[in-house]
Design an enzyme around this catalytic site. Structure first.
Site, PDB file in Angstrom:
ATOM      1  NE  ARG A  31       7.183  -2.877   5.754  1.00 31.67           N
ATOM      2  CZ  ARG A  31       5.852  -2.802   5.833  1.00 31.67           C
ATOM      3  NH1 ARG A  31       5.131  -2.593   4.748  1.00 31.67           N
ATOM      4  NH2 ARG A  31       5.248  -2.990   6.983  1.00 31.67           N
ATOM      5  NE  ARG A  40       2.151  -5.087  11.229  1.00 30.71           N
ATOM      6  CZ  ARG A  40       3.163  -4.706  10.454  1.00 30.71           C
ATOM      7  NH1 ARG A  40       4.394  -5.171  10.670  1.00 30.71           N
ATOM      8  NH2 ARG A  40       2.956  -3.877   9.481  1.00 30.71           N
ATOM      9  NE  ARG A  57       6.114  -0.411  10.168  1.00 31.74           N
ATOM     10  CZ  ARG A  57       4.920  -0.492   9.595  1.00 31.74           C
ATOM     11  NH1 ARG A  57       4.708   0.050   8.406  1.00 31.74           N
ATOM     12  NH2 ARG A  57       3.932  -1.108  10.189  1.00 31.74           N
ATOM     13  CE  LYS A  65      -2.353  -1.055   3.787  1.00 26.13           C
ATOM     14  NZ  LYS A  65      -1.814  -2.394   4.159  1.00 26.13           N
ATOM     15  NE  ARG A 108      -4.280  -1.782   9.936  1.00 27.83           N
ATOM     16  CZ  ARG A 108      -3.246  -1.114   9.424  1.00 27.83           C
ATOM     17  NH1 ARG A 108      -3.365   0.133   9.068  1.00 27.83           N
ATOM     18  NH2 ARG A 108      -2.086  -1.718   9.254  1.00 27.83           N
TER      19      ARG A 108
HETATM   20  P1  AMP Z   1       0.690   0.343   9.126  1.00 30.00           P
HETATM   21  O1  AMP Z   1       1.851   1.260   8.968  1.00 30.00           O
HETATM   22  O2  AMP Z   1      -0.511   0.756   8.337  1.00 30.00           O
HETATM   23  O3  AMP Z   1       1.048  -1.101   8.905  1.00 30.00           O
HETATM   24  O4  AMP Z   1       0.242   0.453  10.672  1.00 30.00           O
HETATM   25  C1  AMP Z   1       1.124   0.091  11.717  1.00 30.00           C
HETATM   26  C2  AMP Z   1       0.343  -0.198  12.993  1.00 30.00           C
HETATM   27  O5  AMP Z   1      -0.361   0.988  13.392  1.00 30.00           O
HETATM   28  C3  AMP Z   1      -0.724  -1.260  12.882  1.00 30.00           C
HETATM   29  O6  AMP Z   1      -0.202  -2.568  13.058  1.00 30.00           O
HETATM   30  C4  AMP Z   1      -1.686  -0.864  13.996  1.00 30.00           C
HETATM   31  O7  AMP Z   1      -1.162  -1.207  15.267  1.00 30.00           O
HETATM   32  C5  AMP Z   1      -1.653   0.653  13.903  1.00 30.00           C
HETATM   33  N1  AMP Z   1      -2.670   1.179  12.960  1.00 30.00           N
HETATM   34  C6  AMP Z   1      -2.459   1.835  11.785  1.00 30.00           C
HETATM   35  N2  AMP Z   1      -3.613   2.183  11.191  1.00 30.00           N
HETATM   36  C7  AMP Z   1      -4.594   1.736  12.014  1.00 30.00           C
HETATM   37  C8  AMP Z   1      -6.018   1.765  11.961  1.00 30.00           C
HETATM   38  N3  AMP Z   1      -6.664   2.333  10.919  1.00 30.00           N
HETATM   39  N4  AMP Z   1      -6.700   1.181  12.978  1.00 30.00           N
HETATM   40  C9  AMP Z   1      -6.078   0.617  14.029  1.00 30.00           C
HETATM   41  N5  AMP Z   1      -4.740   0.532  14.138  1.00 30.00           N
HETATM   42  C10 AMP Z   1      -4.001   1.095  13.143  1.00 30.00           C
END
Ligand code: AMP
Length: 208
Positions: A124, A163, A152, A15, A90
């Protein structure tokens, strides 16, 4: 007028990598809740510290926190013509809240099977200076910046499993939710970055 676009898919689907193309094609700003949360963690704010516990465990941050962040972000001037949501919504409650505050024109779902995801995430790396995302095998960084790349903290194999579980239990049902509303465009994400990019461009040309 085209409203907001949602970029949907499991962690590691690409994404963030594909968002750049969509921003170029649509001129809509990218709104990544993951990036916003990482910025809050870095700032050391109480919200950031609370969110970090969930993120490190591979769990979703509670809906009220996320919805608050999005409400605030959508007040900014650049959000008036719609945005590109990356990693949001999400959960179904998040999508229901979003429906109240913005118009979603399309949801582009990048589909990747679980067994491809772990390798993608564990390899990554990010350039902290530009935010660009690389992969040790699939998208190697130029040697001169290799030393400054970071991983990360939630990109470990153990956290990826949590996740993915959160994705299947809480996020994947949104595909049907958006499909029922006639908004879902499915893309095969199990291909090279360029091939997925071509599919993304095709999807965008259908939307614009
Ligand atoms: P991402 O960078 O999108 O993979 O997000 C990293 C982490 O942030 C996720 O594993 C969640 O813990 C949190 N997170 C990001 N976006 C959301 C969301 N829309 N709802 C809930 N948790 C989120």
């Amino acid at each position: 007028m085209v409203g907001s676009i949602v970029l949907f898919g499991p962690p590691g689907a690409g994404k963030g990598t594909q968002a750049g193309r969509i921003v170029e094609l649509t001129s809509k700003p990218q709104v990544s809740t993951g990036d916003m949360l990482r910025a809050a963690v870095k700032s050391g704010s109480p919200m950031g510290l609370a969110a970090k516990e969930y993120m490190d465990a591979g769990l979703l941050v509670p809906d009220d926190v996320i919805i608050g962040l999005i409400q605030e972000r959508l007040q900014e001037d650049d959000a008036g013509q719609g945005v590109l949501f990356d990693g949001f919504p999400r959960t179904i409650p998040q999508a229901e809240s979003l429906e109240q505050i913005a118009t979603v024109s399309s949801v582009i779902s990048i589909e990747v099977p679980d067994d491809a995801i772990v390798d993608r995430i564990v390899g990554r790396r990010m350039d902290p200076e530009t935010g660009e995302i690389f992969h040790v095998q699939f998208k190697p960084a130029p040697p001169e910046i290799e030393d400054r790349l970071i991983q990360r903290p939630d990109d470990t194999e153990e956290t990826v499993r949590s996740r993915l579980e959160a994705y299947h239990n809480q996020t994947a049902p949104l595909a049907d939710w958006y499909s029922d509303r006639g908004l879902l465009i499915r893309i095969d994400g199990n291909a090279s970055i360029n091939q997925v990019g071509v599919s993304v461009e095709r999807a965008i040309s259908r939307i614009l």
